[in-house]
Design a protein around this motif. Structure first.
Motif, PDB file in Angstrom:
ATOM      1  N   PHE B  29      82.598  96.933  35.550  1.00 56.97           N
ATOM      2  CA  PHE B  29      82.802  95.671  34.859  1.00 56.97           C
ATOM      3  C   PHE B  29      82.926  94.532  35.863  1.00 56.97           C
ATOM      4  O   PHE B  29      83.444  93.463  35.560  1.00 56.97           O
ATOM      5  CB  PHE B  29      84.032  95.772  33.935  1.00 56.97           C
ATOM      6  N   GLY B  30      82.410  94.774  37.081  1.00 53.82           N
ATOM      7  CA  GLY B  30      82.378  93.761  38.124  1.00 53.82           C
ATOM      8  C   GLY B  30      83.745  93.156  38.365  1.00 53.82           C
ATOM      9  O   GLY B  30      84.749  93.860  38.489  1.00 53.82           O
ATOM     10  N   TYR B  31      83.774  91.824  38.434  1.00 51.20           N
ATOM     11  CA  TYR B  31      85.029  91.093  38.578  1.00 51.20           C
ATOM     12  C   TYR B  31      85.436  90.484  37.226  1.00 51.20           C
ATOM     13  O   TYR B  31      86.194  89.530  37.165  1.00 51.20           O
ATOM     14  CB  TYR B  31      84.909  90.029  39.652  1.00 51.20           C
ATOM     15  N   GLY B  32      84.871  91.027  36.166  1.00 49.48           N
ATOM     16  CA  GLY B  32      85.339  90.683  34.827  1.00 49.48           C
ATOM     17  C   GLY B  32      84.594  89.575  34.109  1.00 49.48           C
ATOM     18  O   GLY B  32      84.801  89.385  32.913  1.00 49.48           O
ATOM     19  N   THR B  33      83.734  88.840  34.806  1.00 53.35           N
ATOM     20  CA  THR B  33      83.084  87.711  34.119  1.00 53.35           C
ATOM     21  C   THR B  33      81.563  87.866  34.017  1.00 53.35           C
ATOM     22  O   THR B  33      80.901  87.061  33.376  1.00 53.35           O
ATOM     23  CB  THR B  33      83.382  86.379  34.841  1.00 53.35           C
ATOM     24  N   GLU B  34      81.027  88.895  34.642  1.00 50.31           N
ATOM     25  CA  GLU B  34      79.569  89.070  34.666  1.00 50.31           C
ATOM     26  C   GLU B  34      78.964  89.292  33.283  1.00 50.31           C
ATOM     27  O   GLU B  34      77.816  88.947  33.038  1.00 50.31           O
ATOM     28  CB  GLU B  34      79.183  90.237  35.582  1.00 50.31           C
ATOM     29  N   TYR B  35      79.727  89.905  32.390  1.00 50.78           N
ATOM     30  CA  TYR B  35      79.196  90.256  31.074  1.00 50.78           C
ATOM     31  C   TYR B  35      79.376  89.142  30.038  1.00 50.78           C
ATOM     32  O   TYR B  35      79.131  89.375  28.851  1.00 50.78           O
ATOM     33  CB  TYR B  35      79.889  91.517  30.537  1.00 50.78           C
ATOM     34  N   THR B  36      79.804  87.970  30.464  1.00 52.08           N
ATOM     35  CA  THR B  36      80.045  86.870  29.519  1.00 52.08           C
ATOM     36  C   THR B  36      78.880  86.721  28.531  1.00 52.08           C
ATOM     37  O   THR B  36      77.734  86.653  28.934  1.00 52.08           O
ATOM     38  CB  THR B  36      80.267  85.554  30.300  1.00 52.08           C
ATOM     39  N   GLY B  37      79.221  86.704  27.266  1.00 55.87           N
ATOM     40  CA  GLY B  37      78.189  86.646  26.223  1.00 55.87           C
ATOM     41  C   GLY B  37      77.946  88.011  25.610  1.00 55.87           C
ATOM     42  O   GLY B  37      77.490  88.119  24.479  1.00 55.87           O
TER      43      GLY B  37
END
Lengths: 258, 308
Positions: B29-37
């Motif tokens: 989940f990377g650093y938590g913001t990569e999946y935005t959307g």
């Protein structure tokens, strides 16, 4: 980017010996996508085989229909080729960074090798709507693998000479670049071809953008699985920093990933 | 329409309170913001960061991933921005998302783990730490501490001394007796355990006659490893008293239930995030549905109810 569940297939048709085009209707995606971006498709929703999504360049957008072009290469694309309009897919997109169209350039040359034709239909359509002069240099293995294209073709090459000039598409490039003013090159195809295109353009100081292929897991820059080595030695992820890069950003001396 | 009965999905990991038992696994989940959307950190009970090391790490030579039968191999090699960049650039964006953040760390030496743990201890937004002693893709550190009970205990003990919040240790399945490691780590002061990390694996390109992965070997994850994960969880559950977080090939709520019933208090979702970014949400609604059908009001009632 968005995840679209249960997308109904509009068509899935063979266009050459091994290649197919598949289209589906997603108005939101069709509206927001740019040439060079890709969609990440789960080929068998509800099953774990194949497990990972597969990335496909957006080949074209017609109205609210999104079209991809693919070649049957492994079990995933084999499965995709058997999908019919009653089936559904799970699609994420648009993903990645597409081509950066420089409006000041007088001549936009699209160079495609084999399946590298995939993002060019959409790019050609966009250039046409922007009224920018563009042409396609297209190389394939043989006439049976030639994929029809709407873009104005300036030259074709084939490995076996069955269509166009016998040889590699890159051998046609230097003369073409000599004959045009203030050009920019957009290339997609196998790694050795991209490497040659990048070298030719760099030697002539002509801007060149390449669309790269890589194995991907997340598709959004989280897992760092799809990286290539950049010219400064660091690794860059193809899915979110690319798949389209300025050719000067890539270290062309590495082994090809795919 | 009849209103659905609300199920209490809250769980507690040695004092760390989570709104639900579904956690994003480190590195997926990377650093938590990569999946935005597509997915939000707030969908999860907690988000575990990509492994953080003191200095930035470029990671391993590509290719780094390869699909295998019902699974995937990865050899990312702990590529990460390093602690300073994590703290300054990545963390503030994750904090804005208001999710429970668990920092996953690794080092080459005990001293490096301790130094990182001290730094993480000072960050008020991070209530828990997961020690990665089980990465199969780096030469030093990582798994070197995870395959021997006394090394695992020495590391845990050293970190425990400086780290005052919830301390989780992530175990490797690449051992002959995971129960011995679990007991050693519990005794050394761990508050909870995550198990399992990936299994050693490799794949060969028959055309090139070369390993598919640039690093030759990698770590296997995905549905293929779920039976191995459940077996290790079962062994650990009968060996220690601290709470266990189960992971390894969880794709849907049925998989998650197998882990909870076997003894996990919470589960982590890894490879499933790649395949289906809405996996966490789907799993949570599936878990609530199962509870309703079985007249279970609290998810914690499921932990360890396996009948043998």
């Amino acid at each position: 980017m968005k995840q679209y569940h249960s997308i109904q297939i509009a068509s899935n048709a063979r266009v050459s010996d091994k290649a197919y085009t598949l289209s589906f209707k997603i108005p939101g995606l069709a509206k927001s996508a740019d040439p060079g971006q890709f969609v990440h498709i789960r080929l068998s929703p509800g099953s774990n085989h194949p497990l990972l999504r597969r990335p496909f360049s957006i080949n074209d957008i017609r109205g609210d229909k999104v079209e991809i072009l693919y070649e049957v290469k492994g079990s995933g694309t084999e499965l995709l080729s058997q999908i019919s309009p009653k089936d559904t897919l799970d699609v994420i997109g648009p993903l990645g960074k597409g081509f950066d169209i420089d409006l000041r350039k007088r001549y936009h040359l699209l160079v495609a090798g084999g399946m590298g034709i995939a993002p060019m239909g959409f790019l050609g359509r966009r250039l046409k709507s922007l009224k920018l002069k563009h042409e396609l240099l297209y190389g394939c293995r043989s006439s049976s693998e030639l994929i029809p294209s709407d873009i104005k073709i300036c030259s074709i090459s084939s490995d076996d000479g069955s269509c166009g000039k016998k040889g590699l598409v890159t051998s046609l490039l230097p003369d073409k670049l000599e004959s045009c003013q203030n050009p920019v090159v957009y290339a997609c195809g196998p790694w050795p071809m991209l490497k040659a295109v990048a070298r030719i353009c760099q030697n002539k100081n002509i801007p060149c953008q390449v669309s790269l292929e890589s194995f991907m897991a997340c598709g959004v820059g989280a897992c760092q699985g799809c990286v290539v080595r950049s010219s400064d030695g660091s690794y860059i992820s193809v899915c979110d920093k690319g798949p389209v890069f300025d050719s000067r950003l890539i270290d062309w001396d590495q082994d090809c990933v795919v | 329409m009849k209103k659905l009965k609300k199920i209490d999905l809250r769980v507690s990991l040695a004092g760390l309170k989570l709104k639900n038992p579904v956690i994003a696994a480190s590195g997926t989940f990377g650093y938590g913001t990569e999946y935005t959307g597509l997915a939000e950190p707030g969908d999860f009970g907690a988000v575990i960061t990509k492994t953080i090391t003191l200095a930035p790490r470029p990671g391993n030579r590509p290719p780094r991933i390869c699909e295998t039968a019902s699974g995937m191999l990865n050899s990312i090699g702990l590529a990460n921005v390093g602690f300073e960049a994590f703290k300054n650039d990545k963390l503030p964006r994750l904090v804005e998302k208001k999710a429970v953040i668990i920092a996953n760390i690794a080092g080459n030496t005990i001293e490096e783990y301790v130094e990182l743990a001290k730094k993480i201890n000072k960050i008020s937004h991070i209530p828990a730490l997961e020690l990665n002693i089980s990465c199969p893709n780096v030469k030093q550190g990582g798994i070197a501490f995870g395959t021997d009970p006394s090394s695992a205990a020495a590391l845990t003990k050293a970190v425990r001394k400086v780290y005052k919040k919830t301390l989780i240790v992530k175990l490797s399945p690449n051992v002959s007796d995971i129960a011995a490691i679990a007991r050693a780590v519990e005794k050394a002061g761990a508050d909870a355990l995550s198990l399992i990390n990936t299994l050693y694996g490799m794949a060969v390109d028959i055309k090139k006659r070369r390993p598919v992965l640039g690093n030759i070997t990698g770590g296997l994850s995905g549905p293929a490893i779920k039976p191995v994960a459940l077996y290790n969880l079962y062994k650990a559950y009968h060996s220690v008293k601290i709470p266990l977080i189960g992971l390894g090939g969880i794709m849907d709520h049925r998989d998650a239930l197998e882990f909870l019933i076997t003894g996990a208090v919470a589960v982590q979702i890894g490879t499933a995030n790649f395949v289906n970014p809405s996996a966490a949400k789907d799993i949570l609604s599936g878990l609530a549905g199962y509870c309703r059908e079985n007249n279970i009001t609290k998810i914690t009632k499921l932990t360890g109810i396996l009948k043998c």
